[in-house]
Design a protein around this motif. Structure first.
Motif, PDB file in Angstrom:
ATOM      1  N   THR A  22       0.810  -1.214   0.000  1.00  0.00           N
ATOM      2  CA  THR A  22       0.000   0.000   0.000  1.00  0.00           C
ATOM      3  C   THR A  22       0.845   1.267   0.000  1.00  0.00           C
ATOM      4  O   THR A  22       0.308   2.369  -0.117  1.00  0.00           O
ATOM      5  N   THR A  23       2.139   1.124   0.118  1.00  0.00           N
ATOM      6  CA  THR A  23       3.043   2.275   0.096  1.00  0.00           C
ATOM      7  C   THR A  23       4.317   1.828  -0.607  1.00  0.00           C
ATOM      8  O   THR A  23       4.273   1.230  -1.661  1.00  0.00           O
ATOM      9  N   SER A  24       5.473   2.116  -0.080  1.00  0.00           N
ATOM     10  CA  SER A  24       6.759   1.615  -0.553  1.00  0.00           C
ATOM     11  C   SER A  24       7.752   1.837   0.568  1.00  0.00           C
ATOM     12  O   SER A  24       7.516   2.666   1.458  1.00  0.00           O
ATOM     13  N   VAL A  25       8.845   1.116   0.554  1.00  0.00           N
ATOM     14  CA  VAL A  25       9.845   1.288   1.611  1.00  0.00           C
ATOM     15  C   VAL A  25      10.389   2.715   1.641  1.00  0.00           C
ATOM     16  O   VAL A  25      10.501   3.312   2.717  1.00  0.00           O
ATOM     17  N   PRO A  26      10.740   3.333   0.473  1.00  0.00           N
ATOM     18  CA  PRO A  26      11.224   4.720   0.535  1.00  0.00           C
ATOM     19  C   PRO A  26      10.216   5.676   1.151  1.00  0.00           C
ATOM     20  O   PRO A  26      10.572   6.523   1.976  1.00  0.00           O
ATOM     21  N   GLU A  27       8.922   5.540   0.767  1.00  0.00           N
ATOM     22  CA  GLU A  27       7.901   6.441   1.303  1.00  0.00           C
ATOM     23  C   GLU A  27       7.680   6.186   2.791  1.00  0.00           C
ATOM     24  O   GLU A  27       7.484   7.134   3.577  1.00  0.00           O
ATOM     25  N   LEU A  28       7.717   4.920   3.186  1.00  0.00           N
ATOM     26  CA  LEU A  28       7.546   4.568   4.584  1.00  0.00           C
ATOM     27  C   LEU A  28       8.671   5.151   5.437  1.00  0.00           C
ATOM     28  O   LEU A  28       8.433   5.771   6.478  1.00  0.00           O
ATOM     29  N   MET A 127      19.782  -1.122   1.850  1.00  0.00           N
ATOM     30  CA  MET A 127      19.695  -1.086   0.397  1.00  0.00           C
ATOM     31  C   MET A 127      18.911  -2.276  -0.143  1.00  0.00           C
ATOM     32  O   MET A 127      18.175  -2.155  -1.114  1.00  0.00           O
ATOM     33  N   ASP A 128      19.054  -3.445   0.500  1.00  0.00           N
ATOM     34  CA  ASP A 128      18.273  -4.598   0.066  1.00  0.00           C
ATOM     35  C   ASP A 128      16.800  -4.399   0.424  1.00  0.00           C
ATOM     36  O   ASP A 128      15.910  -4.751  -0.361  1.00  0.00           O
ATOM     37  N   LEU A 129      16.535  -3.812   1.582  1.00  0.00           N
ATOM     38  CA  LEU A 129      15.155  -3.575   2.001  1.00  0.00           C
ATOM     39  C   LEU A 129      14.436  -2.652   1.019  1.00  0.00           C
ATOM     40  O   LEU A 129      13.239  -2.819   0.760  1.00  0.00           O
ATOM     41  N   PHE A 130      15.147  -1.691   0.465  1.00  0.00           N
ATOM     42  CA  PHE A 130      14.535  -0.767  -0.484  1.00  0.00           C
ATOM     43  C   PHE A 130      13.982  -1.492  -1.718  1.00  0.00           C
ATOM     44  O   PHE A 130      13.098  -0.967  -2.395  1.00  0.00           O
ATOM     45  N   THR A 131      14.504  -2.656  -2.024  1.00  0.00           N
ATOM     46  CA  THR A 131      14.043  -3.388  -3.207  1.00  0.00           C
ATOM     47  C   THR A 131      12.788  -4.218  -2.922  1.00  0.00           C
ATOM     48  O   THR A 131      12.187  -4.752  -3.856  1.00  0.00           O
ATOM     49  N   TRP A 132      12.379  -4.329  -1.663  1.00  0.00           N
ATOM     50  CA  TRP A 132      11.198  -5.119  -1.318  1.00  0.00           C
ATOM     51  C   TRP A 132       9.938  -4.382  -1.779  1.00  0.00           C
ATOM     52  O   TRP A 132       9.750  -3.197  -1.495  1.00  0.00           O
ATOM     53  N   THR A 133       9.064  -5.088  -2.472  1.00  0.00           N
ATOM     54  CA  THR A 133       7.805  -4.502  -2.931  1.00  0.00           C
ATOM     55  C   THR A 133       6.604  -5.113  -2.215  1.00  0.00           C
ATOM     56  O   THR A 133       5.474  -4.675  -2.413  1.00  0.00           O
ATOM     57  N   ARG A 134       6.843  -6.136  -1.410  1.00  0.00           N
ATOM     58  CA  ARG A 134       5.782  -6.786  -0.637  1.00  0.00           C
ATOM     59  C   ARG A 134       6.270  -7.013   0.790  1.00  0.00           C
ATOM     60  O   ARG A 134       7.459  -6.960   1.055  1.00  0.00           O
ATOM     61  N   GLY A 135       5.326  -7.299   1.668  1.00  0.00           N
ATOM     62  CA  GLY A 135       5.689  -7.599   3.052  1.00  0.00           C
ATOM     63  C   GLY A 135       4.843  -6.810   4.030  1.00  0.00           C
ATOM     64  O   GLY A 135       4.127  -5.871   3.661  1.00  0.00           O
ATOM     65  N   GLU A 136       4.910  -7.194   5.286  1.00  0.00           N
ATOM     66  CA  GLU A 136       4.197  -6.517   6.362  1.00  0.00           C
ATOM     67  C   GLU A 136       5.202  -5.784   7.250  1.00  0.00           C
ATOM     68  O   GLU A 136       6.315  -6.263   7.472  1.00  0.00           O
ATOM     69  N   TYR A 137       4.797  -4.628   7.739  1.00  0.00           N
ATOM     70  CA  TYR A 137       5.706  -3.876   8.606  1.00  0.00           C
ATOM     71  C   TYR A 137       5.023  -3.496   9.912  1.00  0.00           C
ATOM     72  O   TYR A 137       3.803  -3.347   9.990  1.00  0.00           O
ATOM     73  N   THR A 138       5.837  -3.344  10.926  1.00  0.00           N
ATOM     74  CA  THR A 138       5.395  -2.774  12.201  1.00  0.00           C
ATOM     75  C   THR A 138       6.431  -1.748  12.631  1.00  0.00           C
ATOM     76  O   THR A 138       7.637  -1.969  12.477  1.00  0.00           O
ATOM     77  N   PHE A 139       5.973  -0.638  13.132  1.00  0.00           N
ATOM     78  CA  PHE A 139       6.873   0.364  13.694  1.00  0.00           C
ATOM     79  C   PHE A 139       6.474   0.571  15.147  1.00  0.00           C
ATOM     80  O   PHE A 139       5.381   1.050  15.440  1.00  0.00           O
ATOM     81  N   VAL A 140       7.364   0.150  16.026  1.00  0.00           N
ATOM     82  CA  VAL A 140       7.122   0.259  17.464  1.00  0.00           C
ATOM     83  C   VAL A 140       7.831   1.505  17.972  1.00  0.00           C
ATOM     84  O   VAL A 140       9.075   1.591  17.927  1.00  0.00           O
ATOM     85  N   GLU A 163      19.650   7.108  -2.319  1.00  0.00           N
ATOM     86  CA  GLU A 163      20.493   5.977  -2.707  1.00  0.00           C
ATOM     87  C   GLU A 163      19.675   4.691  -2.767  1.00  0.00           C
ATOM     88  O   GLU A 163      19.879   3.852  -3.664  1.00  0.00           O
ATOM     89  N   GLY A 164      18.734   4.550  -1.844  1.00  0.00           N
ATOM     90  CA  GLY A 164      17.887   3.366  -1.867  1.00  0.00           C
ATOM     91  C   GLY A 164      17.019   3.296  -3.112  1.00  0.00           C
ATOM     92  O   GLY A 164      16.878   2.235  -3.734  1.00  0.00           O
ATOM     93  N   ILE A 165      16.434   4.416  -3.494  1.00  0.00           N
ATOM     94  CA  ILE A 165      15.593   4.447  -4.695  1.00  0.00           C
ATOM     95  C   ILE A 165      16.426   4.152  -5.938  1.00  0.00           C
ATOM     96  O   ILE A 165      15.952   3.492  -6.876  1.00  0.00           O
ATOM     97  N   ARG A 166      17.660   4.624  -5.964  1.00  0.00           N
ATOM     98  CA  ARG A 166      18.530   4.326  -7.113  1.00  0.00           C
ATOM     99  C   ARG A 166      18.732   2.823  -7.286  1.00  0.00           C
ATOM    100  O   ARG A 166      19.039   2.362  -8.385  1.00  0.00           O
ATOM    101  N   ASN A 167      18.582   2.064  -6.206  1.00  0.00           N
ATOM    102  CA  ASN A 167      18.797   0.613  -6.266  1.00  0.00           C
ATOM    103  C   ASN A 167      17.532  -0.174  -6.574  1.00  0.00           C
ATOM    104  O   ASN A 167      17.582  -1.398  -6.670  1.00  0.00           O
ATOM    105  N   THR A 168      16.391   0.512  -6.690  1.00  0.00           N
ATOM    106  CA  THR A 168      15.143  -0.200  -6.956  1.00  0.00           C
ATOM    107  C   THR A 168      14.981  -0.454  -8.449  1.00  0.00           C
ATOM    108  O   THR A 168      15.461   0.315  -9.278  1.00  0.00           O
ATOM    109  N   HIS A 169      14.297  -1.546  -8.786  1.00  0.00           N
ATOM    110  CA  HIS A 169      14.139  -1.920 -10.200  1.00  0.00           C
ATOM    111  C   HIS A 169      12.713  -2.364 -10.504  1.00  0.00           C
ATOM    112  O   HIS A 169      12.485  -3.148 -11.417  1.00  0.00           O
TER     113      HIS A 169
END
Length: 385
Positions: A22-28, A127-140, A163-169
């Motif tokens: 519903t979002t993206s790692v960079p936006e999150l 940098m690897d996390l930035f490439t994830w397009t799926r998954g669940e997150y929690t922020f405590v 830099e993270g966005i530059r690594n996304t594909h």
């Protein structure tokens, strides 16, 4: 951004939950880091788990259950330690004793190299996390344990995200953020953010094309980079707050002024294709003539100027063969729009012919053949446009 809030429990921690889809790692990360909060962001995808420890809106540490993302493996793969260092240090790991300290004791790292090594480890996970397009997150949201306050990365939040966005594909991720190729963006004028962000020349160029009147597709047409790269840059600029989406009806409200700007943008796209051609010719001739290429291009421009008068006033081809569109447009601003286009296109076509003729007479048939090939390719692209 779809999120759920868990009210504080006995440990007084506030928990935010959601899905990456519903979002993206960079936006999150931009949202969390921009809030200045302290806590732990955990993202899960299948059996994979990554945790980012955040202290006052800055990344302090990161951890992953991927064995290849442990510190020793990362340093080994990056060539920072030897396989012998890795084996010996692994044997000495004990509860409460960090690998970095062991590597310093072994002499595999100098004490002053320990913090950069930790930063490298943390960044590799991010940098690897930035490439994830799926998954669940929690922020405590909670105070960090002392052991998690390892390092605050020596780079701004904005540059980390860039830099993270530059690594996304992922094209789907990019276009979902932009909307569609007809979307229009406008600069926010956020100079404070701009100064903190280390944009490349390509990123600066794409930002310069964001005017509030150009669609994503039109920006792609005039950009030096590929369409995907251009869109990815636009996404980064959007996440970082350097551009914003144009408001509904914003373009229509510009009336005749907008239509005039659209005509100028179309003409700018044509001139850009000529400039790409001139740039390739300039690069080839520089390899043959060295610094003499500037005199050569000046001579060609001077010859065309005799026929087209003030059009090329204040214009040269010393910026890698590129003619300044804004300057040429200002030089013919008193002409009707269609006449401006006719004059500029005719003059640039004449400049192409003059350059080709000068190469033949001054350098020879072999060099002319190369330049002719560049010109044919450039004219084909102009015809396609």
């Amino acid at each position: 951004m779809s999120q759920e809030l868990d009210r504080p429990g006995e440990d007084d921690s506030l928990v935010i939950r959601g899905e990456i889809e519903t979002t993206s790692v960079p936006e999150l990360l931009r949202s969390i880091l921009g809030s200045g909060e302290t806590g732990v962001l955990t993202v899960r995808l299948g059996e994979g788990v990554k945790s980012i420890f955040i202290l006052n809106g800055r990344v302090a540490f990161a951890a992953s259950n991927n064995v290849d993302e442990r510190m020793g493996e990362v340093l080994l793969m990056r060539g920072k330690i030897t396989v012998r260092n890795f084996v010996e240090a692994s044997k000495r790991i004990r509860p409460g004793l960090r690998l970095g300290s062991i590597l310093v004791e072994l002499g595999a790292l100098e004490p002053e190299e320990l913090m950069p090594a930790v930063e490298l480890h943390v960044k590799s996970i991010l940098m690897d996390l930035f490439t994830w397009t799926r998954g669940e997150y929690t922020f405590v949201i909670k105070e960090l344990d002392e052991r998690d306050r390892v390092a605050t990365l020596n780079m701004t939040t904005e540059n980390l995200i860039l830099e993270g966005i530059r690594n996304t594909h992922s094209w789907q991720q990019v276009i979902r953020a932009l909307g569609d190729v007809e979307s229009v963006f406008t600069p926010t004028g956020s100079n404070e953010s701009h100064y903190r962000i280390d944009l490349t020349e390509d990123e600066q160029e794409v930002l310069a094309h964001v005017t509030g009147r150009a669609t994503v597709e039109q920006i792609c047409d005039v950009s030096y980079t590929s369409s995907f790269e251009t869109c990815r840059i636009l996404w980064a600029l959007l996440v970082l707050g350097l551009i914003r989406r144009g408001q509904a009806g914003e373009r229509a409200a510009l009336g005749e002024g907008a239509r005039q700007k659209e005509r100028e943008l179309d003409l700018e796209g044509i001139v850009e294709k000529f400039n790409q051609m001139f740039n390739r010719i300039y690069g080839f001739l520089r390899g043959r003539m060295g610094e003499g290429v500037d005199r050569f291009m000046d001579g060609c421009l001077e010859e065309v100027s005799r026929q087209y008068g003030a059009l090329f006033d204040g214009v040269d081809l010393k910026q890698y063969g590129r003619a300044d569109f804004e300057q040429m447009l200002a030089n013919v601003a008193d002409l009707p729009a269609e006449q401006r286009k006719s004059v500029m296109v005719s003059a640039l076509n004449e400049l192409v012919y003059v350059i080709q003729l000068a190469v033949r007479t001054q350098l020879g048939a072999q060099e002319e053949a190369v330049v002719s090939g560049i010109i044919k390719d450039g004219l084909r692209k102009l015809g396609a446009g």
